[in-house]
Design an enzyme around this catalytic site. Sequence first.
Site, mmCIF file in Angstrom:
data_model
loop_
_atom_site.group_PDB
_atom_site.id
_atom_site.type_symbol
_atom_site.label_atom_id
_atom_site.label_comp_id
_atom_site.label_asym_id
_atom_site.label_seq_id
_atom_site.Cartn_x
_atom_site.Cartn_y
_atom_site.Cartn_z
ATOM 1 N N GLU A 188 0.731 -1.237 0.008
ATOM 2 C CA GLU A 188 -0.097 0.016 0.014
ATOM 3 C C GLU A 188 0.844 1.445 0.076
ATOM 4 O O GLU A 188 0.576 2.375 -0.716
ATOM 5 C CB GLU A 188 -0.805 0.082 1.117
ATOM 6 N N ALA A 235 17.432 -49.431 0.511
ATOM 7 C CA ALA A 235 19.002 -49.697 -0.114
ATOM 8 C C ALA A 235 19.200 -51.107 -0.128
ATOM 9 O O ALA A 235 18.262 -51.954 0.841
ATOM 10 C CB ALA A 235 20.202 -49.114 0.307
ATOM 11 N N ALA A 236 20.018 -51.789 -1.232
ATOM 12 C CA ALA A 236 20.152 -52.944 -1.189
ATOM 13 C C ALA A 236 21.342 -53.418 -0.024
ATOM 14 O O ALA A 236 21.754 -52.435 0.672
ATOM 15 C CB ALA A 236 20.988 -53.417 -2.411
ATOM 16 N N ALA A 237 21.625 -54.692 0.094
ATOM 17 C CA ALA A 237 22.468 -55.074 1.340
ATOM 18 C C ALA A 237 23.999 -54.366 1.246
ATOM 19 O O ALA A 237 24.476 -54.147 2.365
ATOM 20 C CB ALA A 237 22.770 -56.313 1.439
ATOM 21 N N LEU A 260 21.656 -31.263 -5.187
ATOM 22 C CA LEU A 260 20.397 -30.908 -4.238
ATOM 23 C C LEU A 260 19.637 -29.879 -5.077
ATOM 24 O O LEU A 260 19.137 -28.800 -4.648
ATOM 25 C CB LEU A 260 20.991 -30.310 -3.086
ATOM 26 N N ALA A 308 15.346 -38.786 7.907
ATOM 27 C CA ALA A 308 13.934 -38.740 7.986
ATOM 28 C C ALA A 308 13.315 -39.418 9.257
ATOM 29 O O ALA A 308 12.252 -38.872 9.861
ATOM 30 C CB ALA A 308 13.500 -39.844 6.655
ATOM 31 N N ALA A 357 14.487 -39.086 12.203
ATOM 32 C CA ALA A 357 14.774 -37.959 13.085
ATOM 33 C C ALA A 357 13.908 -36.974 13.153
ATOM 34 O O ALA A 357 13.174 -36.627 13.986
ATOM 35 C CB ALA A 357 16.162 -37.237 13.027
#
Length: 349
Positions: free
Chosen positions: A55, A165-167, A207, A275, A277
């Site tokens: 304004e 994830a995988a092993a 990112l 995630a 946390a």
Amino acid sequence: MAVNAAERSAMDRALQLATRGPRGANPQVGAVILSPDGTVLAEGWHQGAGTPHAEVDALSKLAPGDARGATAVVTLEPCNHTGRTGPCAVALIEAGVARVVYALDDPGAESGGGAERLRAAGVDVDSGEQADAAHALIDGWLTAQRLGRPHITVKWAQSLDGRAAAADGSSQWITGPAARADVHHRRAEADAIVVGTGTVLADDPALTARDGDALLSHQPVPVVIGSRPTPTDAAVHRHPHSPLFYDTHDLHAVTADLHARGIQRVFVEGGPTLASAFIQAGLADRVLAYIAPVLLGGDKLALGDIGVASIDHARRLTIDEWVPLGPDLLAVARPAAPTDPQNQNEGAA
């Protein structure tokens, strides 16, 4: 007095002007000053913290006395408090404005009340014009005002059996191209993207929000949480925005600082530890779980300890949407309210 066609058109314009201002600690606001016959006299918008409000920006483009008898059309109720700048309600009164049309009430305990002040001074006030459009424009700011911190989305990708994830720790790519593209477009809707130092050291993520190799127009500020140093040649240092680093595990302190910086929407994409946390701390307003039709087995869970000792303490969610993304499925969810039927304990099927 009903809102007329010239005032509706001016509100359309004020909403467009508002988008020129930055998202930040203050809301995006636009204003148009109309003469008594509906001619546009001046326009303005808020250009960031410490600058004149919309304004006042519009009034500054008029000579003294030119706004007498005019109508101010504003996307947010004129403020009623003195911060870095004076009250907009007072500025309008002193300029001789006879009528104010605005879209949304100001939710602030200190800044609200401008409409009442205007009416007390004899100014005609009409509220609610295009309120839905104005709300959509500053939804992030309104949410941050209500929460006292940014709105936080926690995202992860998982196999059908709940593994991230995988092993051997490999995780690229659990989900397919459609799901990954969806993630990037949702990153672009956020003001900050948050990861832990573990993710930075293991994956060296950029990112950024991308469409293929091209950067999208809006980029979230990269945020790294953790005590381990980030290498000077890490990809995050080449981000369009300078990264923020927090050498702490106090997520409430981190989100408070982000809020103070004007960050309204946070996208957490830092792996299972971070995630978990955020969820355990009660700092997840929305969950995005991308589920791929693949089985991995092993102990690389998408979530770790979130403070659930028994089924009675399960963190129930309300599903807002199931989104098919090629062969994958996205669950868009939020914490269930205490009165939500989905939040009631259920017996085993």
